[in-house]
Design an enzyme around this catalytic site. Sequence first.
Site: not given
Ligand code: 13P
Length: 251
Positions: A11-13, A96, A98, A166, A172, A211, A232-233
């Site tokens: 997920n590149w956000k 998600h 967020e 999640e 993050g 993470s 994510g990251g």
């Molecule tokens: P991180 O891997 O950066 O913690 O993000 C996880 C995430 O929200 C994937 O959707």
Amino acid sequence: MANRVPVIAGNWKMNTDVESGLKLASDILRLTNDVSGVEKIVCPPFISITRIAEELSGSSIQVGAQNVSSSANGALTGEISATMLQGQVSHVIVGHSERRAQNNETSEQISLKAIAVAEARMTPILCTGEDLAIRQAGKASSFVSEQLEANLAGFTEWDSLIVAYEPVWAIGTGEAATSDQAQEMTAVCREVIRKLAPHAADSIRVLYGGSVNSGNVGELLSQPDIDGALVGGASLKADEFSKLIVAASSG
Ligand code: 13P
């Protein structure tokens, strides 16, 4: 991981522009196209999807979207419908944390999004997870159970669903859930599915997200109910993301 094919989804956000996204996608392709036994998905921002889908066409990497409207069409400025995504992506992230927090998405909207995605013959990656206060209150299992059940209200396309556990506190932060915590909660997710669709419970993939990196992925994936990772990251670095794919393929 049982005998389900693992999934590693990035997920590149709201990261990468069109050019850097294309470069990231082609670097991941170069590093992992030959890796088998794992489903690989990248979810770039909407603006990059068409170009990246072209770049990855015919390869072993699939493309997903990060969001979708719950409506089919109409006066919804800035929204993108499931039918618009059809043919461009195979998967769509819905629910998600967020978006729940920043865009006030409700369980009802999220269930409609999951249904819209499945009706358009794509696979929803439905996210669920508790925040820190809920975990500290000892209510993580009941919260996730209720949230996931509400988000699957009216859902019928059980052959086409991925669930991602999640925990908000792990996203993050660099502090992933322990493999025991993640196992316990992915098992809770699977029990919800078993209640709603007993025939599908052992085939639906349940991912862990929060993470995930090349240092912790092996232990997470060794758990019986964790079928992959939503990342994510670490999905923004081709070499690190590729390591996750390789780990899942041999796991
Ligand atoms: P991180 O891997 O950066 O913690 O993000 C996880 C995430 O929200 C994937 O959707």
